[in-house]
Design an enzyme around this catalytic site. Structure first.
Site, PDB file in Angstrom:
ATOM      1  N   TYR A 126       6.987   7.929  -5.328  1.00 19.97           N
ATOM      2  CA  TYR A 126       6.052   8.768  -4.549  1.00 19.97           C
ATOM      3  C   TYR A 126       6.671  10.139  -4.292  1.00 19.97           C
ATOM      4  O   TYR A 126       6.029  11.177  -4.489  1.00 19.97           O
ATOM      5  CB  TYR A 126       5.727   8.029  -3.249  1.00 19.97           C
TER       6      TYR A 126
HETATM    7  N1  LIG Z   1       1.835   8.347   5.623  1.00 17.77           N
HETATM    8  C1  LIG Z   1       2.824   9.143   5.919  1.00 17.77           C
HETATM    9  O1  LIG Z   1       3.682   8.836   6.787  1.00 17.77           O
HETATM   10  C2  LIG Z   1       2.966  10.464   5.183  1.00 17.77           C
HETATM   11  C3  LIG Z   1       4.078  11.256   5.443  1.00 17.77           C
HETATM   12  C4  LIG Z   1       4.160  12.515   4.864  1.00 17.77           C
HETATM   13  C5  LIG Z   1       3.146  12.959   4.028  1.00 17.77           C
HETATM   14  N2  LIG Z   1       2.073  12.168   3.753  1.00 17.77           N
HETATM   15  C6  LIG Z   1       1.022  12.710   2.877  1.00 17.77           C
HETATM   16  O2  LIG Z   1       0.063  13.364   3.702  1.00 17.77           O
HETATM   17  C7  LIG Z   1      -1.190  13.423   3.011  1.00 17.77           C
HETATM   18  C8  LIG Z   1      -2.328  13.032   3.952  1.00 17.77           C
HETATM   19  O3  LIG Z   1      -2.032  11.827   4.600  1.00 17.77           O
HETATM   20  P1  LIG Z   1      -3.210  10.942   5.273  1.00 17.77           P
HETATM   21  O4  LIG Z   1      -2.564   9.924   6.115  1.00 17.77           O
HETATM   22  O5  LIG Z   1      -4.261  11.831   5.816  1.00 17.77           O
HETATM   23  O6  LIG Z   1      -3.771  10.240   3.944  1.00 17.77           O
HETATM   24  P2  LIG Z   1      -5.052   9.318   3.752  1.00 17.77           P
HETATM   25  O7  LIG Z   1      -5.679   8.965   5.055  1.00 17.77           O
HETATM   26  O8  LIG Z   1      -4.644   8.210   2.828  1.00 17.77           O
HETATM   27  O9  LIG Z   1      -6.062  10.294   2.979  1.00 17.77           O
HETATM   28  C9  LIG Z   1      -5.937  10.587   1.637  1.00 17.77           C
HETATM   29  C10 LIG Z   1      -7.293  11.012   1.117  1.00 17.77           C
HETATM   30  O10 LIG Z   1      -7.175  11.261  -0.295  1.00 17.77           O
HETATM   31  C11 LIG Z   1      -8.398  10.886  -0.865  1.00 17.77           C
HETATM   32  N3  LIG Z   1      -8.324  10.584  -2.295  1.00 17.77           N
HETATM   33  C12 LIG Z   1      -7.665   9.590  -2.911  1.00 17.77           C
HETATM   34  N4  LIG Z   1      -7.955   9.587  -4.218  1.00 17.77           N
HETATM   35  C13 LIG Z   1      -8.844  10.597  -4.416  1.00 17.77           C
HETATM   36  C14 LIG Z   1      -9.538  11.081  -5.550  1.00 17.77           C
HETATM   37  N5  LIG Z   1      -9.416  10.521  -6.770  1.00 17.77           N
HETATM   38  N6  LIG Z   1     -10.370  12.125  -5.405  1.00 17.77           N
HETATM   39  C15 LIG Z   1     -10.545  12.713  -4.178  1.00 17.77           C
HETATM   40  N7  LIG Z   1      -9.922  12.282  -3.070  1.00 17.77           N
HETATM   41  C16 LIG Z   1      -9.088  11.238  -3.191  1.00 17.77           C
HETATM   42  C17 LIG Z   1      -8.804   9.616  -0.122  1.00 17.77           C
HETATM   43  O11 LIG Z   1     -10.192   9.430  -0.301  1.00 17.77           O
HETATM   44  P3  LIG Z   1     -10.959   8.105   0.240  1.00 17.77           P
HETATM   45  O12 LIG Z   1     -11.090   8.302   1.714  1.00 17.77           O
HETATM   46  O13 LIG Z   1     -12.245   8.149  -0.513  1.00 17.77           O
HETATM   47  O14 LIG Z   1     -10.099   6.941  -0.129  1.00 17.77           O
HETATM   48  C18 LIG Z   1      -8.382   9.948   1.300  1.00 17.77           C
HETATM   49  O15 LIG Z   1      -9.451  10.462   2.034  1.00 17.77           O
HETATM   50  C19 LIG Z   1      -1.050  12.539   1.794  1.00 17.77           C
HETATM   51  O16 LIG Z   1      -0.840  13.336   0.655  1.00 17.77           O
HETATM   52  C20 LIG Z   1       0.197  11.726   2.092  1.00 17.77           C
HETATM   53  O17 LIG Z   1       0.873  11.353   0.912  1.00 17.77           O
HETATM   54  C21 LIG Z   1       1.962  10.939   4.325  1.00 17.77           C
END
Ligand SMILES: NC(=O)c1ccc[n+]([C@@H]2O[C@H](COP(=O)([O-])OP(=O)(O)OC[C@H]3O[C@@H](n4cnc5c(N)ncnc54)[C@H](OP(=O)(O)O)[C@@H]3O)[C@@H](O)[C@H]2O)c1
Length: 210
Positions: A126
């Site tokens: 990742y």
């Molecule tokens: N989790 C952590 O602790 C952490 C830490 C640092 C950074 N991040 C990063 O921060 C970012 C946002 O995090 P978050 O928690 O808000 O993530 P999230 O809730 O998983 O949201 C990700 C979004 O991406 C969309 N997505 C996935 N595949 C797609 C596609 N083919 N076309 C268009 N949209 C698509 C999803 O759509 P659907 O709603 O339709 O599924 C979802 O709405 C991510 O990039 C994550 O990797 C996460």
């Protein structure tokens, strides 16, 4: 300014869209995958379009002055999707921006994406995908800001963060504070060309991103 939010149905995305909707001078265009989600957003007064990073998404970027990429494949899909969304989806959007705009690009990356070799285990692929997307952006010529938050929480935002090119300690940050940082980047030209690690902290967002 119209701001395309890619990943608008995500946890940060939803907070950001709501925040921009209520803010002066910034008008979110929410890109979601399902028509029902778009209809729901429209019902709440938000401009919304359907798009898919593995398919068509151009309509989401039309007329935008900036794009925020906060999409991700999430923890419940395979590493194929990490490649196809977090890396290739981001690159596809950047290529579109280079060809047709907008030039301003805010990337929600992840802490430690600058040095994936410092990590081990399941998170490393990742982080490599995030690193490669960030590198592409750094070399693209787009007006970038890269935000690399630590572990994301659902806690209420505090409006206070720690931000620096590199933070050595591990930590967390509420998604609401990441959304606040994104809004600040949209408003502050001095954040163009910057990469920030981002954690909860003591400094008001406006000051921390100066
Ligand atoms: N989790 C952590 O602790 C952490 C830490 C640092 C950074 N991040 C990063 O921060 C970012 C946002 O995090 P978050 O928690 O808000 O993530 P999230 O809730 O998983 O949201 C990700 C979004 O991406 C969309 N997505 C996935 N595949 C797609 C596609 N083919 N076309 C268009 N949209 C698509 C999803 O759509 P659907 O709603 O339709 O599924 C979802 O709405 C991510 O990039 C994550 O990797 C996460």
């Amino acid at each position: 300014m119209r701001v395309s939010v890619i990943g608008a149905n995500g946890k940060i995305g939803r907070l950001l869209v709501e925040r921009l909707r209520a803010a002066d001078g910034l008008e979110p265009v929410a890109m979601v995958r399902e028509e029902a989600q778009a209809a729901d957003l429209r019902g709440r007064g938000v401009e919304a379009v359907t798009g898919d990073l593995e398919g068509e998404f151009a309509a989401a970027l039309e007329g935008a002055g900036a794009v925020v990429f906060t999409a991700g494949s999430g923890a419940h899909t395979g590493k194929d999707k990490t490649l196809l969304i977090d890396l290739w989806g981001a690159v596809r959007v950047m290529k579109h921006c280079l060809a047709r705009g907008p030039r301003r690009f805010i990337m929600v990356s992840a802490m430690r994406a600058g040095d994936p070799d410092a990590a081990s285990g399941g998170i490393k692929p990742y982080l490599v995908a995030k690193w490669a997307a960030d590198e592409w952006l750094l070399r693209s010529g787009l007006e970038y800001t890269i935000l690399r938050p630590g572990g994301l929480t659902e806690d209420p935002g505090t409006g206070r963060v720690e931000a620096a090119a590199r933070i050595e300690r591990r930590g967390k940050i509420p998604r609401a504070d990441v959304a606040a940082a994104i809004e600040r980047c949209l408003r502050a030209p001095e954040t163009v060309g910057k990469v920030y690690d981002l954690l909860s902290g003591e400094v008001p967002v406006e000051e921390a991103l100066r």
